[in-house]
Every structure is written in structure tokens, then in C-alpha cells.
Enzyme design. Structure first.
Site, short mmCIF file in Angstrom:
data_model
loop_
_atom_site.label_atom_id
_atom_site.label_comp_id
_atom_site.label_asym_id
_atom_site.label_seq_id
_atom_site.Cartn_x
_atom_site.Cartn_y
_atom_site.Cartn_z
CE LYS A 253 -40.55 -24.78 19.21
NZ LYS A 253 -39.32 -25.34 18.68
CB ILE B 4 -14.11 -16.83 12.38
CG1 ILE B 4 -12.71 -17.01 11.84
CG2 ILE B 4 -15.03 -17.93 11.87
CD1 ILE B 4 -12.03 -18.32 12.21
CB VAL C 138 -7.09 -22.11 16.09
CG1 VAL C 138 -6.18 -23.32 15.98
CG2 VAL C 138 -7.61 -21.95 17.50
CB SER D 269 -11.84 -16.21 15.65
OG SER D 269 -11.75 -15.34 14.57
CB THR E 133 -33.00 -31.28 16.70
OG1 THR E 133 -32.81 -31.11 15.30
CG2 THR E 133 -34.36 -31.89 16.95
C1 FAD Z 1 -30.10 -22.21 8.85
C2 FAD Z 1 -29.92 -22.66 10.27
C3 FAD Z 1 -30.97 -22.53 11.17
C4 FAD Z 1 -30.83 -22.99 12.49
N1 FAD Z 1 -31.89 -22.92 13.35
C5 FAD Z 1 -31.79 -23.49 14.58
C6 FAD Z 1 -32.88 -23.50 15.48
O1 FAD Z 1 -33.95 -22.95 15.23
N2 FAD Z 1 -32.72 -24.15 16.65
C7 FAD Z 1 -31.55 -24.76 16.99
O2 FAD Z 1 -31.47 -25.38 18.05
N3 FAD Z 1 -30.48 -24.68 16.18
C8 FAD Z 1 -30.57 -24.09 14.99
N4 FAD Z 1 -29.49 -24.05 14.17
C9 FAD Z 1 -28.21 -24.55 14.64
C10 FAD Z 1 -27.55 -23.52 15.53
O3 FAD Z 1 -27.34 -22.34 14.81
C11 FAD Z 1 -26.20 -24.07 16.01
O4 FAD Z 1 -26.36 -25.36 16.47
C12 FAD Z 1 -25.69 -23.26 17.14
O5 FAD Z 1 -25.67 -21.91 16.83
C13 FAD Z 1 -24.31 -23.70 17.52
O6 FAD Z 1 -23.37 -23.33 16.60
P1 FAD Z 1 -21.85 -23.62 16.93
O7 FAD Z 1 -21.54 -22.94 18.21
O8 FAD Z 1 -21.60 -25.07 16.83
O9 FAD Z 1 -21.08 -22.94 15.73
P2 FAD Z 1 -20.83 -21.39 15.39
O10 FAD Z 1 -21.94 -20.52 15.84
O11 FAD Z 1 -20.48 -21.35 13.93
O12 FAD Z 1 -19.57 -21.01 16.23
C14 FAD Z 1 -18.28 -21.40 15.84
C15 FAD Z 1 -17.26 -20.70 16.70
O13 FAD Z 1 -15.97 -21.17 16.38
C16 FAD Z 1 -15.10 -20.08 16.22
N5 FAD Z 1 -14.01 -20.47 15.33
C17 FAD Z 1 -14.10 -21.11 14.14
N6 FAD Z 1 -12.86 -21.27 13.61
C18 FAD Z 1 -12.00 -20.74 14.49
C19 FAD Z 1 -10.60 -20.58 14.51
N7 FAD Z 1 -9.83 -20.98 13.49
N8 FAD Z 1 -10.04 -19.97 15.57
C20 FAD Z 1 -10.79 -19.54 16.60
N9 FAD Z 1 -12.13 -19.65 16.63
C21 FAD Z 1 -12.72 -20.24 15.58
C22 FAD Z 1 -15.99 -18.98 15.66
O14 FAD Z 1 -15.42 -17.71 15.84
C23 FAD Z 1 -17.23 -19.19 16.52
O15 FAD Z 1 -17.04 -18.54 17.77
C24 FAD Z 1 -29.60 -23.56 12.88
C25 FAD Z 1 -28.53 -23.63 11.98
C26 FAD Z 1 -28.69 -23.19 10.69
C27 FAD Z 1 -27.53 -23.29 9.74
#
Ligand code: FAD
Length: 503
Positions: free
Chosen positions: A74, A38, A181, A35, A340
């Protein structure tokens, strides 16, 4: 067989890319829903060396990937003020020194170091020496010498990485749907998810769903109510403020973490900018104070408004429940102190591929789909260990120190540790021994780096090293340092290396 991934952050696109590469599109149809409204969490810039193997498995060209994600190399993480105020050390990707008679060099170092004659342990890890000199070279591991015995990872723009993998996955036939969704339909008999409805009226059916929807855990929590183990008693930081700034020379080949009164500040240099953030405990620091302390530590001009993120450290009770597997932030969160999260995504994908449900009858080769409870149980057990062991490793940073100069540091002084960590610390203090395990991101050299880096010196050493004699240790140590010096002379400045490597 149809698999549906919800979420297009790093987790969603890494999962899509790996599964599309692994399984033929004729047999496994993959849909990814994301999305734009989002968006993604948009942080996550520092990684562990394992990501290189992930990219290699996909057949990704390193130079192409680094150019398109603004990546830098790194060699480790520099920790400042963690062991005590004024203390600094680097946790590298690799071991310290050469083994002698199959025993880890750090044991000899501990013995010889009582005379204080053989220098800091840092001098025996090429990755640390290179990082401190802002230099880089690609290790030639086949040479089996100390100056090539190091690993490296990347610092990159995780949004660009997700975009890169989106293109990669779509080229392999992954079907991308943009939309939100809004409803999840469950099968009343099995409790499985049977259908998702989107805000544009589209309906998506699938046999298996991968929840990559981020912190909200749209499928695993909101629909299937997996439950969450809250670990904030041990890791109480619950907020972060992130802001990018202009990069400054020299381009350091390492991430930095500086301990603060109620958390820590990261600094991650990319090609086009530097990522910064302050992870902090809201019970000990206000948002304004956290932001102020971050902004005064920036290297250059801020390139965007600071952004706040909130989280609860912990993990889902079930990473895989019914026909839903949670990968990424939907599975759990551990603060990014050791970079991590992306690694945990990779582990989630690797284990899923290993335990992937059968979707073809082996006799008739006709399509079938069965999820076996044994696979679910094994997946959950392995992922639990991955999360728990990282939790313990992160907590080690907070408890192995002399700090009690603020309420947060005092809080850690009085904490009852998880048994798994306490046992590890007891063994270490007793004779410098590190428990070994198969599952878990951090191998013994990482534990040694943090424990000794933060001045946690064991009472005794492995008695087998006593017979070798300190004179012999000194001679061997000198040869190791010379080897590292040679490697350092041959390495280039990080920026210069990047310039010609990516030209
Ligand atoms: C402060 C911070 C620092 C970080 N630093 C690091 C780092 O240095 N190294 C590292 O390895 N990791 C780091 N991370 C973690 C890293 O950001 C995440 O693990 C990584 O970006 C994966 O995120 P994700 O894809 O799980 O979630 P998100 O990036 O949040 O993606 C979620 C997805 O789901 C979709 N979505 C949600 N709800 C719906 C819906 N209802 N309908 C359709 N789509 C939906 C959104 O649009 C998006 O595309 C950090 C996290 C934080 C919070």
C-alpha cells in the site's frame, strides 16, 4: 508475574506477540483468552507504514508474513470526491519534493504554482506517481534521493494476521485458553480485577489484565466503568456495511476512499479478494440505501453476504485504569478513513512496554509487582493525544471541501470544530504552516497532502521562499520530476513485483 489478555482479535494477538517477544517467559507468564463463539470483528485490512516496524521488532520475515496474510503493498490512499465532486488525490506515505534551504518544498511549490508552470504537487511524490501507474518497488532509503523517499504499508486479511501472530505467540510460550469470560471479580479494597471466570468453569487470576475484548470493553467498561467520550458530534458516521468481492486487474497498490452523500466507501485490494465497505451516518442514510450504494460500486462478484457493523466514535475516559489496560476496539474507535485502528493498537502496545509496571526487585531480583499511578497517568495522557490528533485529521477530510450537496455535507459546513483543529487550520490558511508534534500518527506531509489535495490553499506562503526566485524553483522542480520518472521506469507493475517477491 502473570498477565492475562482477554480477546484474540488483531489487538489481542498483537499484544501477546509483542509482550512475549519483549519479556522472558520465565519472568512474565502470558495467558490469552478468546471465544470462538463470540468471534472477532473481522474487518481491518488497510494499515499504516508503522506496522512494518512492529513486524520487524518481532523478527517477522516480510515475505512469509505477506504470503500468509494475502497481503499487498500500500503506497497511500486515493480520495475521490472529497474536496469537491470530481476531485481526486492520493495521500501518500512520504514527503513532497526535496527540501530547499531546509524549507519544505511545498512552500516553493505554492509560490511557483501561482504561474501554474510546475505541475501538480503529486508529481513530486514518488509514492503517488507509482500508485497512479500501479507500480511498486521497495524504497532504498539509504540512497537519500527523491525516488526512494517514500514509505509503504500493507493491505491484508486481518483475520489471517491474528492467526499468524497466534502461532507466533504460542511458539513463544503464550498460553491460549478458548472460552467465554462470564464473570469478573473485583478486589473490594483496591478496585482491581482479581479473577475472571469462564463458561467452562476455569478461573484465571493475574496481576495485570489487557482488555482486547473489542467494542464491548468487557473489563475496562463493563467491569471498571471507565466511561466513554462520545465524539459523534464531530464524526457522526456510526455504521458500516462490509463485503468482500472478487479482485480485478490491475492490482492497485493503494486503498481507495470514495466520498458519498452520507459517508464514504472503501476499496482495499488483497491478493485473493478485494475488501469493500460503506461507512455512513444512520441519521442521513438508511441501511438499505447504504447497502445498495455499496453493492453497485463493487469491482467483481460479491464473495459473501454483506455484514453490518455499528459503532460510536470516541474513546474511553481511561485507557488504563487500575490493573486493566484497554487496547484495540475496547479502547476507542475512529472510523477507518485513514486506516488508523491497527496503528493505535501498536501505539498502545509500544507505550505499555515503555511504561510497563516493575515486576522484579532491582536489588534482589525477586519477583514483585507494582503499578505506579504516574505511569497510568502518562500512558493515558499520551494515548489521549494519539486519539485526539487522529480525530482532528479525520475531521479535516470532512470540512476541507466545497461540498454541501447533501444533509451530511451541510452538517459539516455548520460545525464548530475542536479548538485543536481550528488552530491548525488557521495557521495553515495564514502562511501554509503546519504545527509539529511528537505524539501523533500524522506528520506535516500528511496534513499537506489532504489540505492541498482538497484545495485548501493558504493565503500566503513562508516569506523565506520568496528570495529563491521562481526560475530557480522551476529548475529544481524539473530535476525532481526527472528523478521520479527514472524511479518509475525502474519500478515494476505491482502484481509482477508481488509475484516474484513472494515466489
Ligand atoms: C467497519 C470497520 C472497518 C475497519 N477497517 C480498518 C482498517 O482498514 N484498518 C485498521 O487498521 N483497522 C480497521 N478497523 C479496526 C480493526 O478491525 C480493529 O482495530 C482490529 O480488528 C482489532 O480489533 P480487536 O482485536 O480490538 O477486537 P475484535 O476483533 O472484536 O476481537 C475481540 C476479541 O475478544 C473476544 N471476546 C470478547 N468478549 C469475550 C468474552 N466474554 N470472553 C472471551 N473472549 C471474548 C472475541 O472472541 C475476540 O477474540 C475497522 C473496524 C471497523 C468496525
Amino acid at each position: 508475574m502473570h498477565l492475562c489478555i482477554v480477546g484474540g482479535g488483531s489487538a489481542g494477538w498483537m499484544t501477546a506477540a509483542a509482550l512475549a517477544k519483549k519479556f522472558s517467559r520465565k519472568k512474565l507468564q502470558i495467558t490469552l483468552i478468546e471465544s470462538d463463539e463470540i468471534g472477532t470483528v473481522g474487518v481491518g485490512e488497510a494499515t499504516l507504514p508503522h506496522i512494518r516496524f512492529f513486524n520487524q521488532t518481532l523478527g517477522i520475515d516480510e515475505r512469509d508474513f505477506m504470503r500468509k496474510t494475502q497481503a499487498t503493498f500500500k503506497l497511500g490512499i486515493e480520495f475521490i470526491d472529497w474536496g469537491a465532486k470530481g476531485n481526486r488525490y492520493i495521500h501518500p506515505f512520504g514527503d513532497f519534493g526535496d527540501k530547499i534551504n531546509s524549507i519544505d518544498f511545498y512552500q516553493y511549490w505554492l509560490l511557483a504554482n501561482k504561474d501554474k508552470n510546475i505541475g501538480r504537487l503529486d508529481q513530486y511524490a514518488f509514492g503517488i506517481s507509482a500508485a497512479m501507474a500501479n507500480k511498486f518497488s521497495i524504497p532504498q532509503v539509504e540512497l537519500h534521493d527523491l525516488k526512494n523517499a517514500f514509505g509503504y504499508a500493507y493491505q491484508f486479511d486481518s483475520n489471517l494476521y491474528a492467526q499468524y501472530l497466534r502461532e507466533f505467540s504460542c511458539n513463544l510460550g503464550v498460553n491460549r485458553i478458548e472460552g467465554k469470560v462470564v464473570n469478573t471479580k473485583l478486589n473490594k479494597n483496591t478496585g482491581d480485577i482479581s479473577e475472571l471466570s469462564l463458561n467452562n468453569g476455569t478461573r484465571v487470576n493475574a496481576n495485570l489484565f489487557i482488555d482486547c475484548s473489542g467494542f464491548r470493553g468487557l473489563l475496562i467498561e463493563q467491569a471498571l466503568q471507565s466511561g466513554y467520550q462520545d465524539w459523534s458530534t464531530w464524526l457522526p458516521c456510526d455504521r458500516a456495511i462490509a463485503v468482500p468481492c472478487e479482485g480485478t486487474a490491475p492490482l492497485t497498490p493503494y486503498t481507495r476512499s470514495t466520498a458519498k452523500e452520507a459517508g464514504w466507501i472503501w476499496r482495499i485490494p488483497l491478493q485473493h479478494r478485494t475488501g469493500n465497505g460503506h461507512v455512513y451516518c444512520s441519521q442521513f442514510l438508511s441501511d438499505d440505501q447504504a447497502q445498495h450504494s455499496l453493492m453497485e460500486q463493487l469491482d467483481g462478484k460479491a464473495l459473501a453476504e454483506p455484514r453490518q457493523l455499528r459503532f460510536t466514535t470516541g474513546r474511553r475516559n481511561h485507557f488504563w485504569k487500575n490493573n486493566v489496560v484497554a487496547i484495540g476496539l475496547s479502547a476507542g474507535f475512529l472510523e477507518p478513513l485513514e486506516s488508523t485502528s491497527i496503528h493505535l493498537i501498536q501505539e498502545g502496545i509500544t507505550k505499555l512496554i515503555e511504561l510497563f509496571p516493575a515486576f522484579e526487585d532491582q536489588q534482589t531480583q525477586s519477583s514483585t509487582f507494582t503499578i505506579n499511578e504516574l505511569d497510568i497517568k502518562e500512558y493515558n495522557a499520551q494515548m489521549s493525544l494519539e486519539y485526539e490528533r487522529i480525530r482532528d485529521f479525520l475531521l479535516l477530510h470532512y470540512v476541507a471541501n466545497d461540498r454541501d450537496d447533501s444533509p451530511m455535507w451541510a452538517y459539516f459546513k455548520n460545525m464548530a470544530l475542536p479548538d485543536s483543529l481550528q488552530e491548525k487550520l488557521d495557521l495553515w490558511m495564514h502562511r501554509g504552516y503546519i504545527q509539529r508534534y511528537q505524539i501523533g500518527a500524522f506528520l506535516p506531509p500528511s496534513w499537506v497532502a489532504v489540505m492541498l489535495g482538497q484545495n485548501l490553499v493558504p493565503h500566503d506562503v513562508d516569506p523565506r521562499v520568496l528570495a529563491f526566485g521562481t526560475d530557480n524553483i522551476r529548475t529544481r522542480a524539473y530535476a525532481m520530476r526527472e528523478d521520479i520518472k527514472l524511479g518509475l521506469d525502474q519500478a515494476e507493475e505491482h502484481q509482477a513485483f508481488l509475484d516474484h517477491y513472494l515466489a
